[in-house]
Design a protein around this motif. Structure first.
Motif, short mmCIF file in Angstrom:
data_model
loop_
_atom_site.label_atom_id
_atom_site.label_comp_id
_atom_site.label_asym_id
_atom_site.label_seq_id
_atom_site.Cartn_x
_atom_site.Cartn_y
_atom_site.Cartn_z
N LEU A 18 72.46 57.90 72.17
CA LEU A 18 72.85 59.15 71.51
C LEU A 18 74.08 58.94 70.63
O LEU A 18 74.17 59.49 69.53
CB LEU A 18 73.11 60.23 72.55
CG LEU A 18 71.87 60.77 73.27
CD1 LEU A 18 72.27 61.66 74.43
CD2 LEU A 18 70.98 61.53 72.29
N GLN A 19 75.02 58.13 71.11
CA GLN A 19 76.21 57.83 70.31
C GLN A 19 75.84 57.02 69.08
O GLN A 19 76.39 57.23 67.99
CB GLN A 19 77.22 57.07 71.17
CG GLN A 19 77.87 57.92 72.26
CD GLN A 19 78.77 57.12 73.18
OE1 GLN A 19 78.99 55.93 72.98
NE2 GLN A 19 79.31 57.78 74.20
N SER A 20 74.89 56.10 69.24
CA SER A 20 74.42 55.30 68.10
C SER A 20 73.74 56.20 67.06
O SER A 20 73.93 56.03 65.85
CB SER A 20 73.46 54.22 68.58
OG SER A 20 72.94 53.49 67.49
N TYR A 21 72.95 57.17 67.54
CA TYR A 21 72.29 58.10 66.63
C TYR A 21 73.33 58.93 65.87
O TYR A 21 73.22 59.13 64.65
CB TYR A 21 71.35 59.02 67.40
CG TYR A 21 70.53 59.92 66.50
CD1 TYR A 21 69.29 59.52 66.04
CD2 TYR A 21 71.00 61.17 66.10
CE1 TYR A 21 68.54 60.32 65.20
CE2 TYR A 21 70.26 61.99 65.27
CZ TYR A 21 69.03 61.56 64.82
OH TYR A 21 68.30 62.36 63.97
N GLU A 22 74.32 59.40 66.56
CA GLU A 22 75.38 60.20 65.93
C GLU A 22 76.10 59.39 64.85
O GLU A 22 76.41 59.92 63.78
CB GLU A 22 76.37 60.66 66.99
CG GLU A 22 77.63 61.32 66.44
CD GLU A 22 77.36 62.62 65.70
OE1 GLU A 22 78.19 63.00 64.85
OE2 GLU A 22 76.32 63.25 65.97
N LYS A 23 76.32 58.11 65.11
CA LYS A 23 77.03 57.25 64.17
C LYS A 23 76.16 56.84 62.99
O LYS A 23 76.60 56.88 61.83
CB LYS A 23 77.53 56.00 64.89
CG LYS A 23 78.20 54.99 63.98
CD LYS A 23 78.61 53.74 64.74
CE LYS A 23 79.22 52.70 63.82
NZ LYS A 23 79.58 51.45 64.56
N ASN A 24 74.92 56.44 63.27
CA ASN A 24 74.08 55.81 62.25
C ASN A 24 73.02 56.73 61.65
O ASN A 24 72.51 56.47 60.57
CB ASN A 24 73.38 54.58 62.83
CG ASN A 24 74.37 53.51 63.24
OD1 ASN A 24 75.26 53.15 62.48
ND2 ASN A 24 74.22 52.99 64.47
N GLY A 25 72.64 57.79 62.37
CA GLY A 25 71.64 58.71 61.85
C GLY A 25 70.22 58.35 62.20
O GLY A 25 69.28 59.00 61.72
N TYR A 26 70.03 57.34 63.05
CA TYR A 26 68.67 56.96 63.46
C TYR A 26 68.73 56.20 64.77
O TYR A 26 69.78 55.69 65.18
CB TYR A 26 67.99 56.11 62.39
CG TYR A 26 68.53 54.71 62.26
CD1 TYR A 26 67.91 53.62 62.88
CD2 TYR A 26 69.68 54.45 61.51
CE1 TYR A 26 68.41 52.34 62.76
CE2 TYR A 26 70.19 53.17 61.38
CZ TYR A 26 69.55 52.12 62.02
OH TYR A 26 70.07 50.85 61.90
N ILE A 27 67.59 56.13 65.43
CA ILE A 27 67.46 55.38 66.68
C ILE A 27 66.01 54.89 66.77
O ILE A 27 65.09 55.56 66.30
CB ILE A 27 67.81 56.25 67.91
CG1 ILE A 27 67.94 55.41 69.17
CG2 ILE A 27 66.80 57.35 68.11
CD1 ILE A 27 69.20 54.60 69.25
N VAL A 28 65.81 53.71 67.35
CA VAL A 28 64.46 53.18 67.59
C VAL A 28 64.19 53.22 69.09
O VAL A 28 65.00 52.75 69.89
CB VAL A 28 64.30 51.74 67.07
CG1 VAL A 28 62.93 51.17 67.46
CG2 VAL A 28 64.48 51.69 65.56
N ILE A 29 63.06 53.81 69.46
CA ILE A 29 62.60 53.80 70.85
C ILE A 29 61.52 52.72 70.94
O ILE A 29 60.39 52.92 70.48
CB ILE A 29 62.04 55.15 71.28
CG1 ILE A 29 63.07 56.26 71.09
CG2 ILE A 29 61.57 55.10 72.73
CD1 ILE A 29 62.56 57.64 71.44
N PRO A 30 61.85 51.55 71.52
CA PRO A 30 60.86 50.47 71.60
C PRO A 30 59.67 50.86 72.47
O PRO A 30 59.85 51.44 73.54
CB PRO A 30 61.66 49.31 72.22
CG PRO A 30 63.10 49.66 72.02
CD PRO A 30 63.15 51.16 72.08
#
Length: 254
Positions: A18-30
């Motif tokens: 969630l912190q990575s999403y907040e920072k970068n604007g995206y997330i990958v769910i493998p």
């Protein structure tokens, strides 16, 4: 006998994600979607486009008769909003892992508003750098995409590129596409951005990329002999409203 529903919502994302999403604007769910489900869905969509006649809602060109559709068009041009007509497409839009992740990101239950199945066969151009919010205005802006890789996707077959953190810039001006050798002409692209900051998002079959509507992203021409099939769905928080008339129907993810 009671009917089973998706009443219990999962929380698939860790605090770090969630912190990575907040920072970068995206997330990958493998491997957010199993290979068996991917194979079944790809086969199902192929069957729909193999029909004679093709159902009007699934036709490559609106209003086209089957006799006017070439074999290439059958298995190259996207299906727009199949979830409104097809039960399997609807269920993939409602993947429980996506529902749970969106609720964590948005802070409340999300609803589906759009789906697109892309073939992107060999040689097909990509889409120039853009922000989804430019095309789909909503208030308050909670628009979020879930991009499910229907097969291995890399630089060769036209993967997505993102510029991390650009979701914090707000909506930027968009204009005409400049590189028509690489990108579709019918879209628009974000102006005055440094494309050297783009990074490729390599996805394995079944991976799910979730990203913010203001994240600048693009795709390139498919230079391989492979397809780059994907199922891309857009969602908003249940209390947001869509401006576009064709996307006003909200689909519950329960």
């Amino acid at each position: 006998m009671s009917i089973q529903t998706q009443a219990t919502r999962s929380t698939p994302l860790t605090e770090e994600q969630l912190q990575s999403y907040e920072k970068n604007g995206y997330i990958v769910i493998p491997q957010g979607c199993s290979n068996d489900l991917i194979d079944a869905f790809n086969s199902h969509i192929h069957t729909i486009r193999s029909n004679d006649p093709i159902p009007q809602w699934a036709a490559p060109h609106a209003g086209a008769e089957s006799k006017e559709i070439t074999e290439k068009q059958r298995f190259s041009l996207r299906l727009f909003n199949p979830h409104l007509h097809d039960g399997f497409s609807l269920q993939v839009l409602k993947l429980p892992i996506v529902r749970g992740a969106l609720a964590q990101i948005l802070g409340d239950e999300a609803v589906g508003v759009q789906s697109m199945y892309f073939y992107k066969d060999p040689g097909t151009p990509g889409q120039a750098a853009h922000q989804d919010y430019h095309y789909i205005r909503n208030n308050p802006n909670t628009l979020t995409a879930a991009w499910v890789a229907m097969e291995y996707t890399n630089e060769e077959n036209g993967c997505l590129y993102v510029i991390p953190g650009t979701h914090k810039l707000g909506l930027l001006p968009h204009g005409k596409v400049k590189n028509l050798a690489e990108h579709e002409a019918w879209t628009e692209e974000t102006e005055n951005i440094d494309l050297s900051q783009e990074i490729a998002v390599i996805l394995n079959k079944g991976d799910i990329l979730i990203f913010d509507s203001l994240l600048i992203h693009s795709s390139t021409r498919n230079r391989s002999e492979r397809w780059r099939r994907s199922y891309v769905c857009h969602y908003i928080r249940h209390d947001s409203t869509i401006d576009r008339e064709d996307l006003k129907k909200k689909i519950s993810l329960h």
